[in-house]
Design a protein around this motif. Structure first.
Motif, PDB file in Angstrom:
ATOM      1  N   HIS A   8       0.825  -1.209   0.000  1.00 14.46           N
ATOM      2  CA  HIS A   8       0.000   0.000   0.000  1.00 14.46           C
ATOM      3  C   HIS A   8       0.860   1.261   0.000  1.00 14.46           C
ATOM      4  N   LYS A  68       1.668   7.170  -6.705  1.00 12.36           N
ATOM      5  CA  LYS A  68       0.709   8.203  -7.083  1.00 12.36           C
ATOM      6  C   LYS A  68       1.153   9.597  -6.666  1.00 12.36           C
ATOM      7  N   CYS A  74      -4.326  14.043  -3.568  1.00 10.90           N
ATOM      8  CA  CYS A  74      -5.575  13.707  -2.875  1.00 10.90           C
ATOM      9  C   CYS A  74      -6.774  14.332  -3.581  1.00 10.90           C
ATOM     10  N   ASP A  91      -7.968  12.323  -6.385  1.00 14.86           N
ATOM     11  CA  ASP A  91      -8.429  10.972  -6.064  1.00 14.86           C
ATOM     12  C   ASP A  91      -9.889  11.027  -5.618  1.00 14.86           C
ATOM     13  N   GLU A  92     -10.772  10.517  -6.441  1.00 16.33           N
ATOM     14  CA  GLU A  92     -12.219  10.616  -6.171  1.00 16.33           C
ATOM     15  C   GLU A  92     -12.615   9.908  -4.886  1.00 16.33           C
ATOM     16  N   SER A  93     -12.008   8.761  -4.601  1.00 16.83           N
ATOM     17  CA  SER A  93     -12.366   8.014  -3.392  1.00 16.83           C
ATOM     18  C   SER A  93     -11.982   8.779  -2.131  1.00 16.83           C
ATOM     19  N   ILE A  94     -10.835   9.471  -2.154  1.00 14.59           N
ATOM     20  CA  ILE A  94     -10.409  10.271  -1.005  1.00 14.59           C
ATOM     21  C   ILE A  94     -11.363  11.437  -0.794  1.00 14.59           C
ATOM     22  N   GLN A 127     -14.502  11.627  -1.683  1.00 18.62           N
ATOM     23  CA  GLN A 127     -15.788  11.122  -1.205  1.00 18.62           C
ATOM     24  C   GLN A 127     -15.722  10.754   0.272  1.00 18.62           C
ATOM     25  N   SER A 128     -14.596  10.176   0.694  1.00 17.16           N
ATOM     26  CA  SER A 128     -14.458   9.778   2.102  1.00 17.16           C
ATOM     27  C   SER A 128     -14.453  11.000   3.008  1.00 17.16           C
ATOM     28  N   GLN A 182     -16.113  13.740   2.517  1.00 10.97           N
ATOM     29  CA  GLN A 182     -17.461  14.266   2.590  1.00 10.97           C
ATOM     30  C   GLN A 182     -18.324  13.508   3.594  1.00 10.97           C
TER      31      GLN A 182
END
Length: 220
Positions: free
Chosen positions: A178, A185, A203, A206-209, A211-212, A214
């Motif tokens: 990881h 990245k 960051c 990075d869409e997942s970051i 969203q997390s 929010q």
């Protein structure tokens, strides 16, 4: 003068927890003051310095005072409190890193002010505020950049906290994998460290970051 300061201090504390009662006698006042070693700032100041409402601050203060009656928490108590949320694993190392992030004065204790200032950033801060706070958490030696060793320490502490038995197929080298992916990245110039600029820029892409982050918006 001392009596006046003491009365004001007690009034500020009661204003925070919403428990002010004019019928409370002086014997109880003296007892309460004798058990508290730190008094939080006034409600008005904390409202100005954070993004919490008066009601939210009162709720937070009640919870904090319940766990930390003396008004501050040291690292060992912080670890004990934090471990209650992760009984399936060992959260002590991650709690150590988290404690250092909240202990902005580096005095070995976290006051209510320290706690709500950090929480205000995590829950109500701008994206940049939150990412700066996260970077500070990962930058263990506070030299302005994140190394692979620092990130590996963080990743190992997270896996320890979650409990290895919850990941029956997890291999010991997963945290390092990881970290390698993280640096692939974020370490844009391939110099072996991640700067705050690289961290924030990566960051935000990075869409997942995003969203997390929010998910914290309506926690309180």
């Amino acid at each position: 003068m001392k009596a006046k300061n003491r009365d004001q201090s007690l009034s500020d504390s009661r204003e925070l927890d919403g428990s002010y009662d004019q019928l409370t006698d002086s014997v109880e006042d003296d007892f309460e003051l004798s058990t508290v070693c730190h008094r939080p700032e006034s409600m008005d100041k904390l409202q100005e310095q954070t993004k919490f409402t008066k009601k939210e601050l009162q709720v937070l203060y009640r919870g904090f005072k319940n766990e930390c009656p003396c008004g501050v928490v040291n690292e060992e108590n912080f670890k004990t409190i934090y471990s209650q949320f992760f009984p399936q694993g060992d959260s002590s190392m991650y709690a150590h890193f988290l404690f250092e992030a909240f202990d902005t004065n580096n005095n070995g204790s976290v006051s209510f002010e320290d706690f709500v200032f950090g929480l205000s950033i995590i829950l109500r801060g701008t994206i940049n505020d939150r990412l700066n706070w996260a970077f500070n958490l990962y930058d263990l030696n506070k030299d302005g950049c994140i190394t692979k060793e620092e990130m590996l320490d963080i990743m190992k502490s997270i896996y320890d906290m979650m409990g290895k038995y919850t990941y029956p197929t997890m291999q010991d080298d997963i945290p390092r994998e990881h970290v390698e992916s993280f640096f692939q990245k974020m370490d844009r110039n391939k110099d072996g460290v991640v700067t705050i600029e690289e961290f924030i820029e990566s960051c935000k892409k990075d869409e997942s970051i995003m969203q997390s982050m929010q998910l914290f918006d309506n926690v309180i």
